[in-house]
Write a protein that holds these residues in place. Sequence first.
Motif, PDB file in Angstrom:
ATOM      1  N   SER A   1     -10.685  -1.303  -8.765  1.00  0.00           N
ATOM      2  CA  SER A   1     -10.593  -0.382  -7.657  1.00  0.00           C
ATOM      3  C   SER A   1     -10.042  -1.106  -6.435  1.00  0.00           C
ATOM      4  CB  SER A   1     -11.970   0.173  -7.343  1.00  0.00           C
ATOM      5  OG  SER A   1     -12.831  -0.888  -7.042  1.00  0.00           O
ATOM      6  N   GLN A   2      -9.705  -0.362  -5.440  1.00  0.00           N
ATOM      7  CA  GLN A   2      -8.980  -0.940  -4.325  1.00  0.00           C
ATOM      8  C   GLN A   2      -9.676  -0.633  -3.023  1.00  0.00           C
ATOM      9  OE1 GLN A   2      -5.723  -2.266  -4.748  1.00  0.00           O
ATOM     10  NE2 GLN A   2      -4.933  -2.321  -2.709  1.00  0.00           N
ATOM     11  N   PRO A   3     -10.754  -1.316  -2.728  1.00  0.00           N
ATOM     12  CA  PRO A   3     -11.434  -1.030  -1.480  1.00  0.00           C
ATOM     13  C   PRO A   3     -10.619  -1.440  -0.262  1.00  0.00           C
ATOM     14  CG  PRO A   3     -12.460  -2.899  -2.589  1.00  0.00           C
ATOM     15  CD  PRO A   3     -11.407  -2.364  -3.496  1.00  0.00           C
ATOM     16  N   ILE A   4      -9.823  -2.474  -0.396  1.00  0.00           N
ATOM     17  CA  ILE A   4      -8.981  -2.898   0.723  1.00  0.00           C
ATOM     18  C   ILE A   4      -7.535  -2.709   0.299  1.00  0.00           C
ATOM     19  CG2 ILE A   4      -8.403  -4.797   2.258  1.00  0.00           C
ATOM     20  CD1 ILE A   4     -10.996  -6.155   1.185  1.00  0.00           C
ATOM     21  N   LYS A   5      -6.784  -2.052   1.165  1.00  0.00           N
ATOM     22  CA  LYS A   5      -5.381  -1.874   0.840  1.00  0.00           C
ATOM     23  C   LYS A   5      -4.630  -3.121   1.286  1.00  0.00           C
ATOM     24  CE  LYS A   5      -5.220   3.115   0.776  1.00  0.00           C
ATOM     25  NZ  LYS A   5      -4.653   4.342   1.337  1.00  0.00           N
ATOM     26  N   VAL A   6      -4.224  -3.893   0.326  1.00  0.00           N
ATOM     27  CA  VAL A   6      -3.527  -5.128   0.670  1.00  0.00           C
ATOM     28  C   VAL A   6      -2.018  -4.956   0.547  1.00  0.00           C
ATOM     29  CG1 VAL A   6      -5.460  -6.619   0.115  1.00  0.00           C
ATOM     30  CG2 VAL A   6      -3.816  -6.065  -1.667  1.00  0.00           C
ATOM     31  N   GLU A   7      -1.632  -4.026  -0.322  1.00  0.00           N
ATOM     32  CA  GLU A   7      -0.205  -3.783  -0.465  1.00  0.00           C
ATOM     33  C   GLU A   7       0.028  -2.357  -0.904  1.00  0.00           C
ATOM     34  OE1 GLU A   7       1.437  -6.379  -3.426  1.00  0.00           O
ATOM     35  OE2 GLU A   7       0.346  -5.421  -5.038  1.00  0.00           O
ATOM     36  N   GLU A   8       1.263  -1.934  -0.784  1.00  0.00           N
ATOM     37  CA  GLU A   8       1.638  -0.602  -1.253  1.00  0.00           C
ATOM     38  C   GLU A   8       3.044  -0.689  -1.809  1.00  0.00           C
ATOM     39  OE1 GLU A   8       1.730   2.003   2.095  1.00  0.00           O
ATOM     40  OE2 GLU A   8       3.650   1.239   2.796  1.00  0.00           O
ATOM     41  N   ILE A   9       3.368   0.319  -2.574  1.00  0.00           N
ATOM     42  CA  ILE A   9       4.756   0.447  -3.017  1.00  0.00           C
ATOM     43  C   ILE A   9       5.431   1.349  -1.998  1.00  0.00           C
ATOM     44  CG2 ILE A   9       6.285   1.290  -4.826  1.00  0.00           C
ATOM     45  CD1 ILE A   9       4.061   0.625  -6.834  1.00  0.00           C
ATOM     46  N   SER A  10       6.197   0.745  -1.146  1.00  0.00           N
ATOM     47  CA  SER A  10       6.810   1.539  -0.074  1.00  0.00           C
ATOM     48  C   SER A  10       7.981   2.352  -0.603  1.00  0.00           C
ATOM     49  CB  SER A  10       7.256   0.627   1.066  1.00  0.00           C
ATOM     50  OG  SER A  10       8.142  -0.347   0.580  1.00  0.00           O
ATOM     51  N   LYS A  11       8.602   1.856  -1.656  1.00  0.00           N
ATOM     52  CA  LYS A  11       9.708   2.613  -2.245  1.00  0.00           C
ATOM     53  C   LYS A  11       9.726   2.351  -3.740  1.00  0.00           C
ATOM     54  CE  LYS A  11      14.486   3.840  -1.410  1.00  0.00           C
ATOM     55  NZ  LYS A  11      15.726   3.510  -0.744  1.00  0.00           N
TER      56      LYS A  11
ATOM     57  N   ASN B   1       3.620  -5.759   1.987  1.00  0.00           N
ATOM     58  CA  ASN B   1       2.360  -6.442   2.314  1.00  0.00           C
ATOM     59  C   ASN B   1       1.719  -5.742   3.514  1.00  0.00           C
ATOM     60  OD1 ASN B   1       0.311  -8.124   3.061  1.00  0.00           O
ATOM     61  ND2 ASN B   1       1.580  -9.957   3.302  1.00  0.00           N
ATOM     62  N   LEU B   2       0.509  -5.266   3.325  1.00  0.00           N
ATOM     63  CA  LEU B   2      -0.152  -4.506   4.400  1.00  0.00           C
ATOM     64  C   LEU B   2      -1.140  -5.346   5.213  1.00  0.00           C
ATOM     65  CD1 LEU B   2      -0.947  -1.199   2.463  1.00  0.00           C
ATOM     66  CD2 LEU B   2       0.962  -1.644   4.001  1.00  0.00           C
ATOM     67  N   ILE B   3      -1.341  -6.570   4.819  1.00  0.00           N
ATOM     68  CA  ILE B   3      -2.313  -7.382   5.554  1.00  0.00           C
ATOM     69  C   ILE B   3      -1.603  -8.401   6.434  1.00  0.00           C
ATOM     70  CG2 ILE B   3      -4.150  -7.051   3.865  1.00  0.00           C
ATOM     71  CD1 ILE B   3      -3.497  -9.839   2.781  1.00  0.00           C
ATOM     72  N   ASP B   4      -2.379  -9.100   7.212  1.00  0.00           N
ATOM     73  CA  ASP B   4      -1.775 -10.011   8.188  1.00  0.00           C
ATOM     74  C   ASP B   4      -1.637 -11.424   7.649  1.00  0.00           C
ATOM     75  OD1 ASP B   4      -4.408 -10.616   8.054  1.00  0.00           O
ATOM     76  OD2 ASP B   4      -4.796 -10.608  10.200  1.00  0.00           O
ATOM     77  N   LYS B   5      -1.679 -11.552   6.340  1.00  0.00           N
ATOM     78  CA  LYS B   5      -1.516 -12.881   5.713  1.00  0.00           C
ATOM     79  C   LYS B   5      -0.494 -12.768   4.590  1.00  0.00           C
ATOM     80  CE  LYS B   5      -6.285 -14.348   6.589  1.00  0.00           C
ATOM     81  NZ  LYS B   5      -6.888 -13.141   7.183  1.00  0.00           N
ATOM     82  N   PRO B   6       0.193 -13.855   4.283  1.00  0.00           N
ATOM     83  CA  PRO B   6       1.154 -13.786   3.174  1.00  0.00           C
ATOM     84  C   PRO B   6       0.438 -13.456   1.863  1.00  0.00           C
ATOM     85  CG  PRO B   6       1.469 -15.778   4.466  1.00  0.00           C
ATOM     86  CD  PRO B   6       0.181 -15.170   4.927  1.00  0.00           C
ATOM     87  N   LEU B   7       1.082 -12.663   1.069  1.00  0.00           N
ATOM     88  CA  LEU B   7       0.446 -12.137  -0.130  1.00  0.00           C
ATOM     89  C   LEU B   7       1.334 -12.375  -1.353  1.00  0.00           C
ATOM     90  CD1 LEU B   7      -2.110 -10.306  -0.758  1.00  0.00           C
ATOM     91  CD2 LEU B   7      -0.493  -8.407  -0.786  1.00  0.00           C
ATOM     92  N   VAL B   8       0.724 -12.884  -2.415  1.00  0.00           N
ATOM     93  CA  VAL B   8       1.447 -13.065  -3.677  1.00  0.00           C
ATOM     94  C   VAL B   8       0.976 -11.982  -4.655  1.00  0.00           C
ATOM     95  CG1 VAL B   8       1.806 -14.589  -5.650  1.00  0.00           C
ATOM     96  CG2 VAL B   8       1.718 -15.544  -3.357  1.00  0.00           C
ATOM     97  N   PRO B   9       1.875 -11.137  -5.116  1.00  0.00           N
ATOM     98  CA  PRO B   9       1.434 -10.059  -6.014  1.00  0.00           C
ATOM     99  C   PRO B   9       0.867 -10.563  -7.336  1.00  0.00           C
ATOM    100  CG  PRO B   9       3.570  -9.555  -5.081  1.00  0.00           C
ATOM    101  CD  PRO B   9       3.274 -10.982  -4.742  1.00  0.00           C
ATOM    102  N   GLY B  10       1.344 -11.677  -7.834  1.00  0.00           N
ATOM    103  CA  GLY B  10       0.809 -12.207  -9.101  1.00  0.00           C
ATOM    104  C   GLY B  10       1.366 -11.469 -10.303  1.00  0.00           C
ATOM    105  N   ILE B  11       0.481 -11.148 -11.230  1.00  0.00           N
ATOM    106  CA  ILE B  11       0.927 -10.525 -12.478  1.00  0.00           C
ATOM    107  C   ILE B  11       0.745  -9.015 -12.385  1.00  0.00           C
ATOM    108  CG2 ILE B  11       0.569 -10.396 -14.973  1.00  0.00           C
ATOM    109  CD1 ILE B  11      -0.582 -13.246 -14.798  1.00  0.00           C
TER     110      ILE B  11
END
Lengths: 489, 243
Positions: B29-39, B60-70
């Motif tokens: 589940s996604q309690p915190i939105k860290v990213e979205e598919i903008s397009k 990336n919706l957060i204020d830190k760099p984010l690695v999507p991973g797998i």
Amino acid sequence: MRGLGLFPAVFVLCLFFTMTILSVSAQTLTEYREVIFYPDGRQKVIEDWFVVYIEEDSGKYGAERYNAVITYRNASVEVQTISQKDNLSLYHPLEAENVNISIVAVIEKGERDRVIYNVYNNYSQEIFINVTMPYFEGFIDCESCQKDNMIYFNLTVPPHGSSSFRIYASGRYSIPDADVSFEINTSARMMYKVPLDFSITKNRVDNRWFATFEVRNQLNDFVNASLKGWVITGSNRTDLFDERITLSPGETVVISRDIVSSETPVFYLKVDGVVESSIPAKIVPVKSLEDRYITGYGVLKGFSGLTTIAKGKKLEVTPTPTATPTPIPTPTPAFTPEELPTPSPSPTPSAVSIKSPIELLPEPVREVATVVMLPATYVLMLSLILSPAFSNRGIVVDRRSLNPQNYRILRSIGKRIFLPRSTPLEGCYIVEVDKEIVERLSFNLNLSAEEAETLAVALMLKKPLFTTSRKLFEAAIKSGCVAYLIGNS
Amino acid sequence: MPVSELSKRLGSTMIFALILLVAIIPSSSQPIKVEEISKYSMEVTVTDSAHVRNEITLRNLIDKPLVPGIGEIRLQKVHPVKLFIFYIPFTEEREPVEVSEVKAYSGKTIINTRVEQNSEYTSIYYEIWHPIEPGKEYTFTIEFDADIVEKGLLFKTIKIPVGSDVDIRDLKIDVYSDWKLTYAEPKMDGSWSAAIPANHIAFFTAEFSILPLPELPVQGYILFWTLVIVLMVLVAIPIWRKR
């Protein structure tokens, strides 16, 4: 036009065996380590990978670039072709390797606990470490910190040295997980082949043929060049030279040879240019969040504490451990209150020296544990006594302790045998426990994952644990679990 | 071969699940939105199989760099149980999908992929280890051929559920076929456009026919075979009365 003789150059034969280049300034490498620091000095690196970033070349070489090899920590990635406008990022997984930084927390007990976090840097470079910690219940104050919506600690840790920050807390407090950010500079090796400008000029004086081979390093890098020249007259091949030289930026090397031949010779030159260089690299921590990774931040695990000194008592300060990052201090088995039944404070507490920052169970709880050494042959007798008690409750058994002989006996003790998910057995109940609890038990008690999972099941179900492992048995006892040690006879 | 065709069309009630799971496995589940598919732009070229091209932009919706991973794209067929050439109504069978020619890339950066076939579904895993800076986006493309077209003699249908564990802000699906579009659900205005909240699935169905039929309010194969049966009955009744 160049010439050594009377005749102008006739043939210029070019063989391009060379490959190309990468602009060194356009490459960087970043290693990402998913690291969790534990406050007893240990750490766990879960994921480890690096990414090489090749950014758009400024046109330094004005050509396509090929066959670059970037080597870092015994791993390498290759790039076949890079055009000038390419932006590439190349990923490569790495074996998890610890960061040479450790964080050891020490609690000085008193009216208010002083938690001293010592940060040890085992790198030969100065490291800037930022720790960001949320406020928590029981927090009083901090040293070397900035307080805003979070608590910030900015440390400069000298090479092979340490630095520290402090927190004051009172009552029952639970220091939460904190973010740790740092950056460690390092380097990677890069090797690539480059094209070099070259020409061959041939002149003739009677039957004597003069050839001038000229190779120019048009790049701004030092190039290790391999130059091989030969001549073919009729069907005969004659090697002229085979040299390996280093060309400075802009340097031109000229090699002259002459032969006597009545036939028209054809001169050949093979040029291989290789550039080896270092590219800047850095190691940054990452932490997982919602199945993604946040870069630049590792995790410093929190822990729980309890101020146990009575008011008015003299505060005794525990000396800061002089432990260096390696070897990492041996952890004292302990648990956090959220994992175990709430301990009651010692009735007459004195100032306590705690090497491990993680709270120990108070004695009364430990005494609840039952210590029984059971040779397997006596388990049957025990089963007659305990069976009525356990038959409804069930028991938890260390899977490795189960064998055909004691299985029936244990079965008669507890009609239900509970096992962790990782060690299922037909006819037994499988219990899934929280991974984080297992992880904590494993780290805190130095248990294998299997043992920790078994113990977690026993703690969660509040059922007696049967094992042949003394280590697990003792860990269970310390955890306040009713445990039975089964002999191997 | 009306029976065969009808049977196949009953099979067209199959659901071709193409569920995009951007998260690492297992999805949670996604309690915190860290990213979205903008397009999210999907192009499906329908022939005997389907060539699917997904162009996905992660923000990336957060204020830190984010690695999507797998990440994972999951494909699944759900259809009634088949007995010989007949589909048995009110039954359900889930199958993995044959997938080939998988490639993922971002510009010239090749993204590692792997395909795993489970008993009930097929997963395409892709790895993005490139950090996305705060507020920035990362666009990548995944292409593959998938056996997700239910093809009869006169009609072929594709049904594509799309969902993700993150919000899909701007989804656009284009479906191309040499055959004529006879049915689209929801209504297609050249292409489908949608926004799908996290952990929701939207279904997109398109039917194409070799017949020059107009776009119909119901699936063409149902209408076609209903008409065939009605005509057969109308022809059969006078013959039966004459006897």
